[in-house]
Design an enzyme around this catalytic site. Structure first.
Site, PDB file in Angstrom:
ATOM      1  CG  PHE A  16      45.638  32.591  35.030  1.00 53.15           C
ATOM      2  CD1 PHE A  16      46.594  31.697  34.373  1.00 53.15           C
ATOM      3  CD2 PHE A  16      43.838  32.671  34.286  1.00 53.15           C
ATOM      4  CE1 PHE A  16      46.152  31.131  33.015  1.00 53.15           C
ATOM      5  CE2 PHE A  16      43.782  32.231  33.512  1.00 53.15           C
ATOM      6  CZ  PHE A  16      44.718  31.129  33.392  1.00 53.15           C
TER       7      PHE A  16
ATOM      8  CD  GLU B 215      42.833  41.733  42.971  1.00 50.38           C
ATOM      9  OE1 GLU B 215      43.105  41.559  41.866  1.00 50.38           O
ATOM     10  OE2 GLU B 215      42.179  41.326  44.096  1.00 50.38           O
TER      11      GLU B 215
END
Length: 383
Positions: free
Chosen positions: A161, A248
């Protein structure tokens, strides 16, 4: 735009000029290519160098390292315009907002001067590799090993991913340097992808984010210089990850709110143009009420996001606040986009309509960067 939103409290004339530049670039280079990139599962590599030429990469990295010398607000403007353009292929949030800041905060001076200017021009594309096939949010139990051998580390393992996985030139890899030390045994090591033993697996076929080059990465006896370790000692990786995760998660919130606003605008336009039973769909009470709710969700989410951005610009956004921002905005965007798709009827399920692509794209926002369930766990620890 039909949805009336106030200019963000942190905005300036300089930032609005940047917004116009970003919007123009995205409309020219991204909007016409969305379907092709989705079919190819990756965007064109030259997009990175074109963005670099315009100064749109590493906006918040100091000028001495080739960056734009701006703040998180500069990054936020670019990410908002990307979401409003309907693009989900370009991993610039990972490249500029995450990887570049790991290097700025933890790399040696020599490595910063070697890597960051090339990231700012687009010559190097950055990725961060945390997730493994058997490990999602449980970063303490990653299996990828890095064993010290003289002046090098030898890395073995697999990651999955990974955003920018296909195009990446630099990968920040979460490794275990001490397999018996739990979180204290995690280190971050930068791997240059032209190193022998590094290989890319397939570009993954996802439910959404179709044009993003999300890939599997493999490390088979990859020897990297010990100087590529981030930090001044082994075992600092988990703390480094925790310190960088608030930004993030704020980035995810930025794109969620911009995507929410874009979805509401698309739906207002569509329901005013589309007719049923002899009148615009907008004129039905259910439509108006649903859009009133959606507009309110957008306004509340924007106000909270702007507050979090202001706190981050002052260096005051904590782990709890970032978790709240991610939890709230990603849950809201998923609800609102689903409600908007319903108002499109059958056409909303056709991928030629941006609302269908947005519906598929936003679903991952409740998973990556820490799932909604993990966000609740983080928040609950402070109660």
């Amino acid at each position: 735009m039909p949805l009336q939103t106030q200019k963000s409290s942190w905005s300036t004339t300089e930032l609005e000029d940047l917004r116009e530049l970003a919007r123009s670039f995205l409309q020219k280079e991204f909007v016409p290519n969305q379907e092709r990139w989705a079919a190819e599962k990756k965007l064109d590599r030259e997009i990175w160098t074109k963005a670099g030429e315009l100064g749109l990469l590493c906006l918040s990295i100091p000028e001495e390292y080739g960056g734009g010398g701006g703040t998180f607000a500069h990054e936020a403007v670019l990410y908002e315009e990307q979401a409003r353009a309907g693009d989900s292929a370009w991993g610039v949030t990972v490249h500029s907002g995450i990887v570049a800041h790991y290097l700025l905060a933890y790399a040696s001076e020599e490595r910063k001067r070697e890597w960051l200017p090339k990231m700012a021009t687009g010559e190097l594309v950055g990725a961060v590799a945390m997730t493994e096939p058997g490990t999602g949010s449980d970063l303490q139990n990653i299996k990828t090993r890095a064993v010290r051998d003289g002046d090098h580390y030898v890395i073995n393992g697999a990651k999955t991913f990974i955003t920018n996985g296909f195009h990446s030139d630099l990968v920040v890899v979460a490794c275990k340097t001490d397999p018996d030390a739990g979180a204290q045994g995690v280190s971050l090591i930068v791997v240059e992808t032209d190193t022998p033993g590094f290989r890319r697996g397939r570009v993954l076929d996802k439910a959404g984010l179709k044009g993003q080059d999300t890939a599997e990465l493999f490390f088979d006896d990859v020897r990297v210089p010990a100087a590529n370790l981030l930090g001044d000692a082994e075992g600092q990786g988990f703390i480094q990850l925790m310190l960088q995760l608030p930004q993030e998660r704020l980035i995810i919130a930025v794109t969620a709110v911009a995507g929410l606003e874009a979805a509401v605008n698309l739906t207002i336009d569509y329901t005013k143009e589309r007719t049923a039973f002899g009148r615009p769909i907008f004129n039905f009470q259910n439509t108006k009420f649903k859009l009133a709710e959606a507009a309110t969700e957008a306004a509340v989410s924007r106000a909270f996001l702007d507050q979090c951005i202001e706190r981050h610009l002052r260096g005051e956004l904590d782990v709890q606040g970032a978790a709240m921002a991610k939890l709230w905005t990603t849950e809201r965007v998923n609800k609102v986009v689903d409600d908007c798709l319903q108002l499109f009827g059958g056409y909303g399920y056709m991928t030629e309509y941006p609302i269908a692509r947005a519906w598929a794209d936003v679903r991952i926002s409740r998973i990556f960067g820490g799932t909604s369930e993990i966000m609740k766990e983080i928040i609950s620890r402070t109660l």
